[in-house]
Design a protein around this motif. Structure first.
Motif, PDB file in Angstrom:
ATOM      1  N   HIS A 146       0.865  -1.176   0.000  1.00 32.77           N
ATOM      2  CA  HIS A 146       0.000   0.000   0.000  1.00 32.77           C
ATOM      3  C   HIS A 146       0.909   1.236   0.000  1.00 32.77           C
ATOM      4  O   HIS A 146       1.661   1.456   0.953  1.00 32.77           O
ATOM      5  CB  HIS A 146      -0.894   0.024   1.238  1.00 32.77           C
ATOM      6  CG  HIS A 146      -1.781  -1.173   1.371  1.00 32.77           C
ATOM      7  ND1 HIS A 146      -3.026  -1.253   0.779  1.00 32.77           N
ATOM      8  CD2 HIS A 146      -1.606  -2.353   2.028  1.00 32.77           C
ATOM      9  CE1 HIS A 146      -3.576  -2.422   1.066  1.00 32.77           C
ATOM     10  NE2 HIS A 146      -2.734  -3.107   1.825  1.00 32.77           N
ATOM     11  N   ASP A 147       0.830   2.009  -1.057  1.00 36.31           N
ATOM     12  CA  ASP A 147       1.602   3.252  -1.142  1.00 36.31           C
ATOM     13  C   ASP A 147       0.690   4.411  -0.751  1.00 36.31           C
ATOM     14  O   ASP A 147      -0.364   4.614  -1.355  1.00 36.31           O
ATOM     15  CB  ASP A 147       2.136   3.445  -2.558  1.00 36.31           C
ATOM     16  CG  ASP A 147       3.180   2.393  -2.912  1.00 36.31           C
ATOM     17  OD1 ASP A 147       4.308   2.508  -2.405  1.00 36.31           O
ATOM     18  OD2 ASP A 147       2.849   1.463  -3.672  1.00 36.31           O
ATOM     19  N   VAL A 148       1.114   5.157   0.253  1.00 32.18           N
ATOM     20  CA  VAL A 148       0.247   6.185   0.821  1.00 32.18           C
ATOM     21  C   VAL A 148       0.918   7.552   0.773  1.00 32.18           C
ATOM     22  O   VAL A 148       2.122   7.678   0.535  1.00 32.18           O
ATOM     23  CB  VAL A 148      -0.138   5.838   2.275  1.00 32.18           C
ATOM     24  CG1 VAL A 148      -0.956   4.561   2.322  1.00 32.18           C
ATOM     25  CG2 VAL A 148       1.090   5.706   3.163  1.00 32.18           C
ATOM     26  N   THR A 149       0.110   8.587   1.007  1.00 30.03           N
ATOM     27  CA  THR A 149       0.580   9.971   0.942  1.00 30.03           C
ATOM     28  C   THR A 149       1.318  10.410   2.201  1.00 30.03           C
ATOM     29  O   THR A 149       1.868  11.507   2.246  1.00 30.03           O
ATOM     30  CB  THR A 149      -0.612  10.909   0.727  1.00 30.03           C
ATOM     31  OG1 THR A 149      -1.544  10.717   1.816  1.00 30.03           O
ATOM     32  CG2 THR A 149      -1.315  10.609  -0.584  1.00 30.03           C
ATOM     33  N   ILE A 150       1.332   9.568   3.212  1.00 28.62           N
ATOM     34  CA  ILE A 150       1.974   9.911   4.486  1.00 28.62           C
ATOM     35  C   ILE A 150       3.456  10.201   4.276  1.00 28.62           C
ATOM     36  O   ILE A 150       4.134   9.539   3.488  1.00 28.62           O
ATOM     37  CB  ILE A 150       1.802   8.757   5.498  1.00 28.62           C
ATOM     38  CG1 ILE A 150       0.319   8.507   5.784  1.00 28.62           C
ATOM     39  CG2 ILE A 150       2.556   9.043   6.794  1.00 28.62           C
ATOM     40  CD1 ILE A 150      -0.400   9.632   6.459  1.00 28.62           C
ATOM     41  N   ASP A 151       3.972  11.189   4.997  1.00 32.55           N
ATOM     42  CA  ASP A 151       5.403  11.488   5.018  1.00 32.55           C
ATOM     43  C   ASP A 151       5.978  10.887   6.296  1.00 32.55           C
ATOM     44  O   ASP A 151       5.602  11.282   7.399  1.00 32.55           O
ATOM     45  CB  ASP A 151       5.623  13.002   4.990  1.00 32.55           C
ATOM     46  CG  ASP A 151       7.090  13.384   4.969  1.00 32.55           C
ATOM     47  OD1 ASP A 151       7.755  13.212   6.011  1.00 32.55           O
ATOM     48  OD2 ASP A 151       7.578  13.833   3.927  1.00 32.55           O
ATOM     49  N   ALA A 152       6.879   9.911   6.145  1.00 32.90           N
ATOM     50  CA  ALA A 152       7.368   9.159   7.308  1.00 32.90           C
ATOM     51  C   ALA A 152       8.021  10.072   8.337  1.00 32.90           C
ATOM     52  O   ALA A 152       7.826   9.901   9.546  1.00 32.90           O
ATOM     53  CB  ALA A 152       8.350   8.077   6.854  1.00 32.90           C
ATOM     54  N   ARG A 153       8.809  11.046   7.888  1.00 30.62           N
ATOM     55  CA  ARG A 153       9.480  11.947   8.830  1.00 30.62           C
ATOM     56  C   ARG A 153       8.458  12.741   9.627  1.00 30.62           C
ATOM     57  O   ARG A 153       8.529  12.813  10.862  1.00 30.62           O
ATOM     58  CB  ARG A 153      10.398  12.897   8.058  1.00 30.62           C
ATOM     59  CG  ARG A 153      11.123  13.919   8.943  1.00 30.62           C
ATOM     60  CD  ARG A 153      11.658  15.076   8.126  1.00 30.62           C
ATOM     61  NE  ARG A 153      10.591  15.806   7.462  1.00 30.62           N
ATOM     62  CZ  ARG A 153       9.852  16.749   8.066  1.00 30.62           C
ATOM     63  NH1 ARG A 153      10.050  17.037   9.348  1.00 30.62           N
ATOM     64  NH2 ARG A 153       8.906  17.382   7.401  1.00 30.62           N
ATOM     65  N   LEU A 154       7.492  13.329   8.939  1.00 31.26           N
ATOM     66  CA  LEU A 154       6.466  14.108   9.629  1.00 31.26           C
ATOM     67  C   LEU A 154       5.598  13.211  10.496  1.00 31.26           C
ATOM     68  O   LEU A 154       5.218  13.590  11.612  1.00 31.26           O
ATOM     69  CB  LEU A 154       5.605  14.848   8.602  1.00 31.26           C
ATOM     70  CG  LEU A 154       4.468  15.706   9.171  1.00 31.26           C
ATOM     71  CD1 LEU A 154       5.024  16.801  10.062  1.00 31.26           C
ATOM     72  CD2 LEU A 154       3.639  16.309   8.038  1.00 31.26           C
TER      73      LEU A 154
END
Length: 675
Positions: A265-273
């Motif tokens: 699942h590719d998501v819009t979340i930014d891992a750092r944030l």
């Protein structure tokens, strides 16, 4: 056993070279290969491809999908140099290595090197077979020869890298790279790569967390083989297995439940944030009573992409906060956070303007009598001030004029799905009497930030083109945002006045504390409360949630994106310059409703039955402008009255009508009966 192993190898090599080629080819071609398709962990990856969370496969093992393109070429070169330097030239079995292993075994009386190629090791891993007997070795050779004929060298390496054991429940290079070093295998140092080359040969005996000396020795042999620099030998080995990334766990659970067959699942979340927002959610509940949870959602309102969502401070039952419950999706009372939409709809309907005067005074609608949060009333003030102070009476008055159904329609047009506790919407929805989620409120404010029409929020990467219907005009949306940007940020925050348009809210009984706001690029929502709905005494959105909101903005970007300029057709004037109908709010029934300061007869009340004593009837008045005139049955009995208490001389028994007229000609009357 050693003699048998050596004779077997010699017979195999010599037999093939002595004219048995056809029979040998038939034997190899008849080999039935086990499936090279393996179960890999379901992965959730962020907008840049970074791993957010993975799920285990059978027996609780972690096996992450990996292609050769995702692997450092230096690691592959090191692996081949140490394990199988003729990998690219042999056909699955290396005769030279077999002869060397046989010679060493015969001369030294023990197996010093196995002679296994990487292809043979991949075959063994596919069948999960041992190497203790010559029959097993023969089977591996046959499989290796068959694999070389049906697979490319790249595919064989990928089989090995997917199955190789690295200690405990870890299988495959990528899972091992995360478990031992917390990174993707493209970023390994030479010392880290050397340890991962050595581990699969004895994954438990060389586990660095249990046998660090054995791990160092095995790594040193690999480093020596490739001629590594001396300082590589000095690097410490990891002393513990790292946990796999577990960012946005509620979202990962949701995605897996919605599409259980998807492996990625590719998501819009930014891992750092996401990591920063998750840490902020944890800090938000520090010092709060037991069971208090928090949720934060961050989105780019220009694209609709959700950049971070923390459903709880801890993905566990720790502290009694029901951390497994995703509070970004939980239905709660929104408190005062719907007021901006009410005002925006009222602006569009021409009921009021931001500088229209509106009366914050006691009012009742049948049995419903709303009160301000502090129990006080401010009298006449501008609509702008009423929204900034989050007063309750003005938005209820406006909802009465708009109609609760229109407010519900506006919420749905904004992309939300409000839930009513009953069937028909009433005026109470203006003050939070409707069910909303944090995600839906962020969607609503994204729409306001985008001028009354916004992309639908989404976590699916690449999902574009879906947006809400226009639910308010760009002028009304700007007017509301301009008012909200005038609310002073919480003390101690780095934000300056006017940088963020935001609104706080507190639901009935202090069950929910909200803060939702936006700048020119991002919209953020914060919720605090108990997931089970029990009150949190003293919890206010302005005190609890607002500081967290501004901290979240500080983590999204160091510099605020400015809010938009006013639309060209926005009417920006003072109250006095407004058209007369907009200078002061009056309901459609105002002509039939007594003015708030019109005279009122407090005593005797309407319909009262009084006993005649011969001393007169006491009269008590409220409001009205002095002097007043009092009439009994149409006949003036008191004129130029400048007191609110008086005695009326009524001698006739039966019904009498008492009328009061103030200096402005406004009247009040009651009918009584005297016995």
């Amino acid at each position: 056993m050693i003699r048998r192993y050596g004779l077997f190898a010699l017979v195999l090599i010599l037999g093939v070279g002595a004219g048995l080629r056809d029979q040998f080819d038939t034997w190899v071609d008849a080999t039935k290969l086990p499936s090279v398709l393996i179960e890999t962990s379901v992965e959730v990856r962020d907008r840049n491809g970074s791993l957010l969370r993975s799920f285990t496969v059978e027996d609780g093992r972690t096996r992450l999908a990996l292609s050769l393109a995702q692997t450092d070429p230096d690691f592959i070169a090191m692996l081949i140099a140490y394990e199988d330097k003729r990998f690219y030239s042999h056909a699955g079995v290396d005769p030279i290595a077999l002869l060397r292993a046989t010679r060493q075994a015969l001369w030294q009386g023990q197996v010093r090197s196995g002679g296994s190629t990487l292809t043979m090791q991949a075959a063994r891993l596919l069948e999960n077979s041992g190497t203790g007997h010559w029959q097993g070795k023969l089977r591996q050779m046959r499989l290796a020869l068959a694999m070389e004929r049906r697979l490319t060298k790249t595919q064989i390496l990928e089989v090995y890298l997917a199955h190789a054991p690295y200690g405990g429940p870890v299988e495959g290079l990528r899972a091992a790279s995360f478990a031992w070093f917390g990174k993707e295998p493209l970023r390994l140092s030479q010392a880290e790569a050397a340890l991962l080359v050595a581990l699969p040969q004895a994954p438990e005996a060389r586990r660095p967390d249990r046998h660090p000396l054995a791990a160092r020795d095995a790594r040193a042999r690999v480093l020596a083989r490739v001629g590594a620099m001396a300082h590589m030998y000095q690097a410490d080995v990891p002393r513990m297995m790292r946990p796999y990334p577990r960012l946005a766990p509620h979202l990962a659970d949701h995605l897996r439940a919605v599409d259980p067959s998807a492996l990625r699942h590719d998501v819009t979340i930014d891992a750092r944030l996401q990591a920063q927002i998750s840490a902020l959610a944890k800090r938000a509940v520090n010092g709060q009573p037991r069971g208090v949870s928090a949720a934060i959602l961050v989105a780019d309102h220009r694209t609709g992409e959700v950049l971070a969502r923390a459903g709880s401070p801890n993905y566990s039952a720790q502290g009694g906060a029901l951390g497994f419950v995703d509070m970004t999706r939980a239905t709660r009372s929104p408190g005062s956070t719907l007021k901006p939409l009410i005002y925006a709809l009222a602006f569009d309907q021409g009921l009021v303007h931001p500088d229209t005067l509106i009366n914050d005074a006691p009012v009742s609608f049948g049995r419903y009598a709303p009160q301000n949060f502090d129990g006080q009333f401010r009298g006449e003030l501008t609509v702008r001030e009423a929204l900034k102070f989050s007063l309750n009476i003005p938005p209820v008055l406006l909802t009465q004029e708009l109609g609760p159904a229109r407010l519900m329609a506006g919420l749905r047009a904004a992309g939300t799905a409000p839930k009513l506790p009953g069937g028909k919407p009433g005026l109470a929805i203006a003050l939070g009497g409707v069910g909303m989620t944090l995600e839906e409120l962020v969607q609503l404010y994204a729409g306001l930030a985008q001028g009354g029409e916004a992309p639908l929020l989404s976590t699916a990467l690449g999902r574009e083109g879906l947006s809400t219907r226009r639910f308010v005009s760009d002028v009304a949306a700007w007017q509301v945002g301009h008012i909200l940007s005038g609310i002073t940020p919480p003390a101690g925050t780095a934000a300056r006045d006017g940088e963020v348009a935001y609104k706080t809210g507190t639901s009935y009984g202090h069950r929910d504390a909200w803060a939702i706001g936006y700048d020119g690029a991002h919209v953020i929502g914060v919720w605090l409360g108990r997931p089970d709905g029990t009150p949190v005494p003293g919890a206010f959105g302005g005190e609890l949630a607002a500081p967290i909101l501004f901290e979240a903005f500080g983590r999204v970007a160091s510099k605020r994106t400015p809010l938009p300029n006013p639309p060209s057709d926005a009417l920006i004037v003072t109250t006095a310059a407004l058209p007369p109908p907009l200078q002061r709010f009056r309901s459609r029934t105002a002509a039939f409703t007594p003015a708030p300061d019109a005279p009122i007869v407090d005593f005797p009340p309407e319909g009262a039955i009084l006993r005649s004593t011969g001393d007169g009837i006491p009269l008590r008045l409220r409001a009205g402008v002095m002097p007043m005139t009092v009439l009994v049955n149409g006949v003036p009995v008191l004129t130029q009255l400048r007191q609110r208490n008086a005695m009326l001389d009524i001698s006739g028994l039966g019904f009498s009508r008492i009328s009061v007229v103030d200096a402005k000609g406004r009247a009040a009357q009651v009918e009584i009966r005297l016995d």
